[in-house]
Each structure stands twice: as C-alpha cells, then as structure tokens.
Design a protein around this motif. Structure first.
Motif, short mmCIF file in Angstrom:
data_model
loop_
_atom_site.label_atom_id
_atom_site.label_comp_id
_atom_site.label_asym_id
_atom_site.label_seq_id
_atom_site.Cartn_x
_atom_site.Cartn_y
_atom_site.Cartn_z
N ARG A 33 39.94 40.25 47.91
CA ARG A 33 39.61 39.45 46.74
C ARG A 33 40.86 39.29 45.89
N THR A 34 41.05 38.11 45.36
CA THR A 34 42.25 37.83 44.57
C THR A 34 41.87 37.54 43.14
N ALA A 35 42.88 37.50 42.29
CA ALA A 35 42.65 37.26 40.86
C ALA A 35 42.12 35.86 40.59
N ARG A 36 42.27 34.95 41.55
CA ARG A 36 41.83 33.57 41.33
C ARG A 36 40.34 33.40 41.61
N GLU A 37 39.73 34.42 42.26
CA GLU A 37 38.32 34.29 42.60
C GLU A 37 37.44 34.38 41.36
N ARG A 38 36.36 33.62 41.37
CA ARG A 38 35.37 33.69 40.29
C ARG A 38 33.99 33.70 40.93
N GLY A 39 33.25 34.78 40.70
CA GLY A 39 31.91 34.88 41.26
C GLY A 39 30.88 34.36 40.28
N ALA A 40 29.63 34.45 40.73
CA ALA A 40 28.55 33.97 39.87
C ALA A 40 28.46 34.78 38.59
N HIS A 41 28.85 36.09 38.68
CA HIS A 41 28.78 36.94 37.49
C HIS A 41 29.81 36.56 36.45
N SER A 242 42.94 42.65 46.16
CA SER A 242 44.37 42.40 46.06
C SER A 242 44.88 43.06 44.78
N PRO A 243 46.20 43.34 44.67
CA PRO A 243 46.73 43.91 43.43
C PRO A 243 46.43 43.06 42.20
N GLY A 244 46.49 41.72 42.37
CA GLY A 244 46.19 40.85 41.24
C GLY A 244 44.75 40.94 40.80
N TYR A 245 43.85 41.12 41.76
CA TYR A 245 42.43 41.25 41.45
C TYR A 245 42.18 42.53 40.65
N VAL A 246 42.83 43.61 41.05
CA VAL A 246 42.71 44.88 40.33
C VAL A 246 43.28 44.73 38.92
N ALA A 322 36.13 53.82 34.73
CA ALA A 322 35.85 53.98 36.16
C ALA A 322 34.55 53.27 36.54
N MET A 323 33.51 53.46 35.76
CA MET A 323 32.23 52.85 36.08
C MET A 323 32.27 51.33 35.92
N SER A 324 32.97 50.85 34.88
CA SER A 324 33.08 49.41 34.67
C SER A 324 33.85 48.75 35.81
N LEU A 325 34.95 49.35 36.23
CA LEU A 325 35.74 48.80 37.33
C LEU A 325 34.95 48.82 38.63
N ALA A 326 34.22 49.91 38.86
CA ALA A 326 33.43 50.02 40.08
C ALA A 326 32.37 48.93 40.14
N GLU A 327 31.70 48.68 39.02
CA GLU A 327 30.68 47.65 38.98
C GLU A 327 31.29 46.25 39.12
N ALA A 328 32.39 46.02 38.41
CA ALA A 328 33.00 44.69 38.41
C ALA A 328 33.59 44.33 39.77
N MET A 329 34.13 45.31 40.49
CA MET A 329 34.84 45.03 41.74
C MET A 329 34.05 45.46 42.98
#
Length: 377
Positions: A33-41, A242-246, A322-329
C-alpha cells in the motif's frame, strides 16, 4: 470441428482465464500500500476532515491473547530481582534534528557524579581553562567534565571563552548503562583531573576512592532494576505497507521525520527534550531507489521510559498510537515474538510503569530529568 473439440476449447479457455485472474489477484496482494492510496474509510479526508476515521476500540478481542511480561535491562548489569515493567521490543530513541535548539547541557550533580573541587591560587580565564582541558571527555566508559563557578549567576557552568573563574571542579559519572565506576576508572579520573589542575596551578581535593566506588555500585544496582525500554511491534495482517504509506498515517498522529532513515519521532511538549516515542522501520526500504515499491511487513514503536517525563503520559500515547496505526493500516499490535498484545496485558504494563515512576521519584531521579537521562544512557 466436432462438438467435443469445441467443448474442450471452451473449457481450456475458461481454465486459462481463471489462471490469469488468480495471478492478477496474487500480484495485487503483494504490492505494498502506498501513500497515494485512498480507501473507502478515507472519504472524510477528501472533504477536509483530518481526523483518523478509525477507533482503536474496534479491535476484536478475539484476535488477541495474553503474554507474560518481559523486563528490559541495562547492558552488562545484573538482572533486577523482580520485573519492573513489560517490554515487548526494544529500539533506541532518536531526536529530530529539526526540533528546537537543545536545552542547556546538564551539569555535574553530586547525586550521580564524583566531584573534586579544584582550589585556584588566582583567578583564571575561561580561555585558559578550555586550553587546559584533556583531549577526551571520558574516563573509561564514563563521562568526564570540568565546570567553573559563574560569579554573575552563582551557578556552575561549562567553561566559556571570555569568562573568568575563581572556582573550578572536575567530575566523573558514577554509573551508566555500561556499569558502575570501578577502581581503575576512578584512578584514571584522578590522573586526568590532576594533570588538568597542574596546568592551572590548582590543587584538587579528591574524595575517598572506596566510598565513591561503593556509592557507584549501589547506584548501578538501583538503576539496573529500574531501567526500562518499552516497545510494540505492528505487523501487517495481509497487504504490506510502503514507507510512504506508514509515514502518511504516522504523521497524522504527530510523528515527524527523525535523524536517520526509517525513523520517525513524536516530539515532546518541551523543546529540546527527548522524543516521547520513536517509530522505526527497515532503513533499507526508506533508502530504496523507489521507496513506494518496497514492502514493509512490520514497524516498531518504542519508548525510553526513563527519558520521558511522566507528565507527558508516554505510555498512554504509545498505546493509542499503536492501536490507531494498527486499525488504520490493517495491522495487529504484537510483542517481538509475534504474539498479539491483549488489553489486559497493556493495562498491566501501565500499572507497572506507575510503580517504576514512583521508585524513580523517590531517588530524585524522576523520568525525563537531566540526572535520569544521564544515568540511563
């Protein structure tokens, strides 16, 4: 062409189409997954909403299990008698070079230093003091320092050009993560301080070696039982990052680029202090020719417990991040062995940390203080 041949041709075509579709599906899953991706959320973000549309509370309790606490210890030091805090993974803390100017360098302190007053025959200039300083500022594995008493402020300070001093003192740290000051290091301190004093016609007054070495061992024993480096590992459930996504998701939680590739930090509320949290991933991925095509399966969140004041609520913020990143990614929070961390385990970590903070406060070595940051280094 017979009906049988036509049927076989149709079946062969369908099988070939299925293989192509399956390969396309597998390939799609392997692309990070890259930083350019945008999901429904992320629909709210397009409308200008910068708040993460994910709730840490949504993480299913069926996907986590309990683990036993593990204590991080000082290198080379004896293990503490009982665990003081849980540690899931260890990573060093980095301060962003773009942050505000660092605070004034902490001076010598009788709590954690051997201090030898230097009696001067006459006033000396800061220029002369600086010129007489030894080439290295270490005694064995311990920091060595010289200070002058500023008459204007009445405080001890590192020697400065253009300043004049009537009183000087030399010191060496009693203990750090390399262990306590030993007899050999104390003797080296005496030799180095004496050579410095001779250049300024000063008379040093050294404390008793046995008493100071015993004090160093006692301080080291306390520090060994109360050092803590806490870490969580975030692992991708399915698709890699991807690093940019993180970086995209971490920056929305307040993280900024660190001094090294593959590192981000969460700055403290006070400028110049250590970062509250550090987020670390593979530096080779960050330095790749096309980072967006590199795949990360895990990242690490770490906290130098003794370096961050309790008032910053570092563990609460670490847990939330940690929990927010886990849920988001679409990831899961685990220990370094890959075992998911349960809510109960995190609650126990928080309780253990409060006890640790109380013990540090009782020794005037509060987490985040200049003395604590020097001792636990």
């Amino acid at each position: 062409m017979s009906t049988l041949q036509i049927g076989l041709a149709i079946i062969g075509g369908l099988v070939l189409a299925g293989v192509v579709a399956y390969n396309a599906w597998v390939t799609g899953r392997s692309v990070p997954r890259t930083a350019r991706e945008r999901g429904a959320h992320n629909a709210d973000e397009a409308a200008g909403d910068e708040t993460l549309p994910y709730s840490p509370a949504d993480l299913s309790e069926n996907e986590i299990q309990r683990i036993d606490p593990v204590l991080g210890e000082m290198p080379g030091a004896p293990p503490p008698p009982a665990p003081a805090v849980v540690a899931a993974a260890i990573a060093s803390v980095s301060v962003n070079p773009l942050m505000a100017q660092p605070e004034k360098k902490p001076g010598l302190d009788a709590l954690i230093d051997v201090i030898a007053p230097l009696q001067l025959e006459h006033e000396v200039s800061g220029d002369a003091v600086l010129a007489a300083l030894p080439g290295t500022r270490r005694v064995g594995s311990k920091p060595f320092a010289v200070e002058g008493l500023c008459e204007a402020s009445g405080e001890w300070e590192s020697p400065r050009l253009g300043q004049r001093y009537r009183s000087l003192q030399a010191g060496v740290q009693l203990a750090n993560r390399s262990g306590p000051l030993n007899d050999i290091e104390f003797s080296e301190f005496v030799v180095k301080a004496q050579a410095f004093a001779d250049l300024l016609a000063a008379a040093p007054d050294f404390p008793d070696m046995r008493a100071e070495v015993a004090r160093a061992r006692e301080l080291d024993a306390f520090a060994s039982g109360h050092d803590a480096q806490l870490g969580f590992t975030l692992r991708a459930r399915r698709t890699a990052w991807s690093p940019g996504y993180v970086a995209q998701h971490a920056s929305r939680l307040g993280f900024i680029a660190g001094a090294l590739p593959g590192r981000m930090v969460l700055p403290g509320s006070q400028s110049g202090h250590a970062a509250i949290l550090s987020l670390v991933f593979d530096p080779q991925a960050a330095m790749a020719e096309d980072p967006e095509q590199t795949a990360l399966r895990e990242i690490a969140l770490s906290l130098e417990v003794t370096h961050v004041p309790r008032s910053e609520q570092p563990f609460v913020r670490m847990r939330q991040a940690a929990m927010s990143l886990a849920e988001a990614m679409d990831g899961v929070v685990t220990d370094d062995a890959g075992q998911p961390l349960s809510t109960d385990t995190m609650d126990r970590i928080g309780a253990d940390l409060e006890s640790l903070y109380d013990a540090l406060d009782s020794r005037d070595l509060s987490a985040g203080s200049a003395q604590a940051r020097r001792l636990f280094s």
